[in-house]
Design a protein around this motif. Structure first.
Motif, PDB file in Angstrom:
ATOM      1  N   VAL A  12       0.856  -1.184   0.000  1.00  0.00           N
ATOM      2  CA  VAL A  12       0.000   0.000   0.000  1.00  0.00           C
ATOM      3  C   VAL A  12       0.892   1.234   0.000  1.00  0.00           C
ATOM      4  O   VAL A  12       2.025   1.216   0.502  1.00  0.00           O
ATOM      5  CB  VAL A  12      -0.968   0.037   1.204  1.00  0.00           C
ATOM      6  N   TYR A  13       0.361   2.315  -0.565  1.00  0.00           N
ATOM      7  CA  TYR A  13       1.089   3.580  -0.724  1.00  0.00           C
ATOM      8  C   TYR A  13       0.200   4.697  -0.177  1.00  0.00           C
ATOM      9  O   TYR A  13      -0.482   5.386  -0.941  1.00  0.00           O
ATOM     10  CB  TYR A  13       1.420   3.809  -2.206  1.00  0.00           C
ATOM     11  N   SER A  26      -4.469  -6.751   4.213  1.00  0.00           N
ATOM     12  CA  SER A  26      -5.081  -5.446   3.977  1.00  0.00           C
ATOM     13  C   SER A  26      -6.561  -5.631   3.687  1.00  0.00           C
ATOM     14  O   SER A  26      -6.965  -6.585   3.011  1.00  0.00           O
ATOM     15  CB  SER A  26      -4.402  -4.741   2.803  1.00  0.00           C
ATOM     16  N   LEU A  33      -7.141  -1.195  -1.858  1.00  0.00           N
ATOM     17  CA  LEU A  33      -6.654  -1.543  -0.531  1.00  0.00           C
ATOM     18  C   LEU A  33      -6.829  -0.364   0.427  1.00  0.00           C
ATOM     19  O   LEU A  33      -6.652   0.797   0.053  1.00  0.00           O
ATOM     20  CB  LEU A  33      -5.177  -1.940  -0.597  1.00  0.00           C
ATOM     21  N   GLU A  34      -7.157  -0.685   1.663  1.00  0.00           N
ATOM     22  CA  GLU A  34      -7.402   0.362   2.663  1.00  0.00           C
ATOM     23  C   GLU A  34      -6.189   1.269   2.802  1.00  0.00           C
ATOM     24  O   GLU A  34      -5.058   0.808   2.912  1.00  0.00           O
ATOM     25  CB  GLU A  34      -7.723  -0.274   4.009  1.00  0.00           C
ATOM     26  N   TRP A  35      -6.420   2.578   2.773  1.00  0.00           N
ATOM     27  CA  TRP A  35      -5.450   3.660   2.930  1.00  0.00           C
ATOM     28  C   TRP A  35      -4.548   3.851   1.719  1.00  0.00           C
ATOM     29  O   TRP A  35      -3.686   4.726   1.730  1.00  0.00           O
ATOM     30  CB  TRP A  35      -4.576   3.485   4.188  1.00  0.00           C
ATOM     31  N   ASP A  36      -4.736   3.084   0.654  1.00  0.00           N
ATOM     32  CA  ASP A  36      -3.872   3.251  -0.508  1.00  0.00           C
ATOM     33  C   ASP A  36      -4.185   4.562  -1.230  1.00  0.00           C
ATOM     34  O   ASP A  36      -5.336   4.818  -1.575  1.00  0.00           O
ATOM     35  CB  ASP A  36      -4.069   2.070  -1.469  1.00  0.00           C
ATOM     36  N   ASN A 192       0.405  -3.345  -6.101  1.00  0.00           N
ATOM     37  CA  ASN A 192      -0.395  -3.604  -4.903  1.00  0.00           C
ATOM     38  C   ASN A 192      -0.362  -5.077  -4.533  1.00  0.00           C
ATOM     39  O   ASN A 192      -0.208  -5.430  -3.366  1.00  0.00           O
ATOM     40  CB  ASN A 192      -1.851  -3.170  -5.104  1.00  0.00           C
TER      41      ASN A 192
END
Length: 299
Positions: A12-13, A26, A33-36, A192
């Motif tokens: 994730v980024y 994740s 993906l969460e918070w990506d 990802n």
């Protein structure tokens, strides 16, 4: 065609165009993906800033904790931002699209400006701000490729997921060594999901990935080859452009599907298993080590 593969890496980024985080699991949300790519650096006009303009962004590391995201960079004190923090509504632009977002305040803006202005490229941009994606805004993927699915995004370049086979990197590095060039890491290509067990570049020919999560089945469709820009030629260790990637891709990855553009990996959208934001049902969780069933090949 391989019948199954293994989910070997998840990345994730949180801050777009900055260093990624390798995670063991994740949550899969409506936007990937969460918070990506939840946060993005912008200039004074609200336009996206990336490594294409300021390679030093590669040195900004992010860490997710229980209640905050932590930004670190060489010579800087850590910047802590609450995951639920947002200062004020604003407008931002990404690839010509204008959309609502939230400004993250003066402290975050000064931190980014202080660090990135240490390089000529960053200094030339002037004051910078940090924006957070507006979760109520819907930013769909390109309908020419998304097969009728919304494929919602945050601040990603256009699709919620990027899938690469581990063997594709091995093949790249084999060719790089033959050309007298150094091997590179998977971080250069900013995936990802990384799959083990495929043949080199077999993801090019895969249409669907199916996973059985504890919360239910998930289908991920690989819909568009990922065209490559100059960012893979920036060494993530020192943020120096080194030309280690694109010349090698030029030797064997000119993709006729994309009118000869250089491609590596496949952009993807989730077509089954997403939980609507308003639902109380648990969202699916992807974990390293999961078995991935491989769908039929593209013609």
């Amino acid at each position: 065609m391989t019948a199954s593969a293994l989910l070997s890496e998840i990345w994730v980024y949180p801050l777009k165009s900055c260093a990624g985080i390798s995670v063991r699991q994740s949550i899969l949300t409506e936007t990937g993906l969460e918070w990506d790519r939840t946060w993005m650096v912008v200039n004074a006009q609200g336009s996206m800033v990336s490594q294409r303009q300021v390679p030093a962004m590669a040195l900004i590391e992010t860490r997710l904790r229980a209640g905050d995201v932590v930004l670190r960079a060489p010579g800087m004190l850590a910047l802590h931002l609450a995951l639920d923090q947002a200062e004020a509504p604003t407008r931002v632009k990404i690839w010509g699209q204008e959309m609502p977002a939230y400004d993250m305040g003066d402290l975050a803006a000064q931190w980014l400006t202080d660090f990135l202005s240490q390089t000529p490229a960053g200094k030339a941009l002037g004051p910078l701000r940090l924006a957070r994606f507006e979760p109520e805004h819907q930013r769909p993927s390109d309908p020419a490729w998304s097969q009728g699915h919304p494929g919602l995004n945050t601040f990603g370049d256009g699709f919620p997921l990027l899938v690469i086979g581990a063997a594709s990197l091995q093949e790249f590095n084999r060719r790089a060594l033959e050309m007298g060039r150094p091997e590179v890491s998977m971080q250069r290509f900013r995936p990802n999901l990384v799959l083990a067990g495929l043949a080199p570049h077999e993801e090019d020919r895969v249409q669907r990935l199916s996973l059985q999560t504890p919360q239910g089945p998930v289908d991920i469709d690989l819909v568009k080859p990922c065209e490559r820009c100059a960012i893979p030629d920036i060494d993530p260790e020192d943020a120096q452009p080194d030309g280690a990637v694109n010349p090698v891709l030029q030797s064997y990855r000119q993709d006729p599907r994309m009118k000869g553009a250089l491609t590596f990996g496949m952009n993807a959208i989730v077509t089954r298993g997403l939980v609507p934001a308003a639902s109380d049902e648990p969202e699916p969780v992807l974990s390293v080590g999961m078995t991935v069933k491989i769908g039929r090949a593209h013609v």
